[in-house]
Write an enzyme that holds these catalytic residues in place. Structure first.
Site, mmCIF file in Angstrom:
data_model
loop_
_atom_site.group_PDB
_atom_site.id
_atom_site.type_symbol
_atom_site.label_atom_id
_atom_site.label_comp_id
_atom_site.label_asym_id
_atom_site.label_seq_id
_atom_site.Cartn_x
_atom_site.Cartn_y
_atom_site.Cartn_z
ATOM 1 N N ASN A 73 -29.590 -33.884 18.626
ATOM 2 C CA ASN A 73 -29.789 -33.093 19.834
ATOM 3 C C ASN A 73 -30.590 -33.831 20.902
ATOM 4 O O ASN A 73 -30.468 -33.552 22.090
ATOM 5 C CB ASN A 73 -30.474 -31.766 19.506
ATOM 6 N N THR A 80 -22.812 -5.720 11.101
ATOM 7 C CA THR A 80 -21.752 -5.421 12.055
ATOM 8 C C THR A 80 -21.586 -6.568 13.045
ATOM 9 O O THR A 80 -22.549 -7.057 13.622
ATOM 10 C CB THR A 80 -22.066 -4.122 12.813
ATOM 11 N N GLN A 88 -24.247 -29.687 18.361
ATOM 12 C CA GLN A 88 -24.164 -30.409 19.626
ATOM 13 C C GLN A 88 -22.806 -31.054 19.868
ATOM 14 O O GLN A 88 -22.518 -31.475 20.983
ATOM 15 C CB GLN A 88 -25.250 -31.494 19.667
ATOM 16 N N GLY A 133 -26.961 -21.003 15.149
ATOM 17 C CA GLY A 133 -26.919 -22.192 14.312
ATOM 18 C C GLY A 133 -27.941 -22.178 13.198
ATOM 19 O O GLY A 133 -27.687 -22.708 12.102
ATOM 20 N N THR A 134 -29.089 -21.603 13.462
ATOM 21 C CA THR A 134 -30.116 -21.533 12.423
ATOM 22 C C THR A 134 -29.609 -20.751 11.215
ATOM 23 O O THR A 134 -29.800 -21.157 10.064
ATOM 24 C CB THR A 134 -31.395 -20.885 12.981
ATOM 25 N N CYS A 181 -46.309 -30.889 23.023
ATOM 26 C CA CYS A 181 -47.625 -30.830 23.642
ATOM 27 C C CYS A 181 -48.474 -29.788 22.911
ATOM 28 O O CYS A 181 -48.079 -28.627 22.803
ATOM 29 C CB CYS A 181 -47.518 -30.467 25.118
ATOM 30 N N GLY A 209 -22.297 -21.406 19.666
ATOM 31 C CA GLY A 209 -21.594 -21.055 20.890
ATOM 32 C C GLY A 209 -22.260 -21.487 22.177
ATOM 33 O O GLY A 209 -21.601 -21.986 23.097
ATOM 34 N N HIS A 210 -23.571 -21.312 22.272
ATOM 35 C CA HIS A 210 -24.211 -21.503 23.586
ATOM 36 C C HIS A 210 -24.352 -22.967 23.983
ATOM 37 O O HIS A 210 -24.784 -23.267 25.093
ATOM 38 C CB HIS A 210 -25.566 -20.790 23.635
#
Length: 383
Positions: free
Chosen positions: A154, A240, A182, A75-76, A326, A203-204
């Site tokens: 997200n 590729t 998302q 996505g980036t 954090c 995809g993930h």
């Protein structure tokens, strides 16, 4: 000795487990079908046929033409290609409209534009996490190259009014991109229904492997490549192709096309039950984000008088996340929640619970019990 039970996985917005159908489809392209899709011999032709089939499957899920789908690594890359590619194609237009709650894959290219003399309008959001259409329209200028707004956040799952903004922007000749990382696979959506020129697929987030995504580019949209190399992906994205992962993405899209509506209804019911069970056990629990206009799988809630990080540490039975950061042992509130006007101390008590295809009713019951019990142990006694 009994094997310890794995934690209940409620972090599907971070990544989703691979679908079994995806794994089965990928294996032959990791073993025997190893050819390069650019090769003319039989090994290459088999790989190219697989990539072409996956391209059609991605296109079908979002209502696009096959030739409007371009495969990328993640996505980036898709967001960078959309934003930087449009700006490169329109050198006389150096203004972008976006929001303050975007993913870094959008905000960083926009900040890079600012560092190089361009201008960005950063739209605020209301208390429910939504951009106001009137403010988006008012931000449009004669030198605006692009509006880029995420379809769903997200952290909160809140849906943005993409179609309304796109209608006004495109009527003024402005390109519109939406980061739908998302949303794709979790909601029924179409590029024509949204009215966008570019759309990011990851995809993930819905059962395909990590390291593969796609960018939809409406025919005629001005966009130039960001990476320079050979002529892969019709010259827009050299390199590729990752054939096995592309095959997996195609199959995940095919599964989603057939099941997204029934699965959305199922997971929405589980999410709402989780909310009701938690609310019954945790006085003062609050919902972050719009109560209706959000992803069916996402529940972002504020637990009173505790840190979300501490709460999850005290409930190891649940694997979830917070939106806080954090640094050097000190937590800071989520920038998304802060943009919604939530007081930083209260925002620190927020937890994102995102469900998915593997989530069951038993998971919801057990997770609610674990989180409520952890809160009771941590929260100071009432005065």
């Amino acid at each position: 000795m009994d094997t310890p039970r794995e934690p209940i996985y409620l972090d599907h917005n971070a990544t989703a487990p691979l679908l079994p159908e995806v794994v089965d489809a990928m294996v032959p392209y990791l073993r025997e079908h190893f050819g390069n899709p650019s090769s003319a011999h039989v090994y290459g032709r088999r790989a190219k046929e697989a990539v072409d089939r996956a391209r059609s499957q991605v296109a079908a899920l979002i209502g696009a033409a096959t030739e409007e789908i371009f495969f990328v690594a993640h996505g980036t890359e898709a967001n960078n290609l959309a934003i930087r590619g449009v700006l490169a194609a329109l050198p006389d237009k150096r203004h972008v409209v976006t929001s303050v709650i975007e993913h870094p894959a959008t905000t960083e290219p926009c900040r890079e534009l600012e560092r190089h003399g361009g201008q960005v309008t950063w739209l605020p959001v209301d208390g429910e996490g939504r951009v106001r259409v009137s403010e988006a329209v008012a931000a449009l200028r004669s030198d605006t190259a692009l509006v880029t707004l995420m379809h769903s956040n997200n952290e909160t799952g809140v849906l943005q009014p993409i179609a309304e903004v796109a209608r006004e922007a495109r009527a003024r000749g402005v390109c519109v991109h939406t980061d739908a990382a998302q949303s794709v696979g979790k909601l029924s959506l179409s590029v024509d229904g949204l009215g966008v020129d570019l759309l990011t697929v990851v995809g993930h987030k819905f059962g395909a492997p990590k390291g593969v995504g796609a960018l939809y580019v409406r025919k005629g949209t001005p966009v130039r490549p960001v990476l320079l190399g050979a002529g892969h992906e019709r010259g827009l994205r050299p390199g590729t192709e990752n054939v096995a992962s592309i095959v997996g993405l195609g199959v995940a899209c095919d599964v989603a096309l057939r099941t997204v509506e029934t699965e959305a209804a199922r997971v929405r019911g589980l999410r709402d039950e989780l909310w009701e069970r938690l609310r019954a056990r945790v006085p003062g629990l609050a919902l972050n984000g719009h109560p209706v206009e959000r992803l069916p799988n996402t529940l972002n809630v504020r637990f009173p008088s505790v840190s979300g990080t501490a709460l999850l540490a005290a409930a190891p039975e649940v694997a979830a996340s917070t939106g806080s950061a954090c640094h050097a042992g000190e937590e800071s509130a989520s920038s998304v929640l802060s943009a919604m006007g939530i007081e930083p101390g209260a925002a620190l008590g927020s937890v994102r619970l995102s469900l998915g295809r593997t989530t069951t009713h038993q998971d919801v019951v057990a997770a609610a019990e674990a989180l409520a019990s952890a809160w009771k142990r941590l929260a100071p006694p009432p005065r």
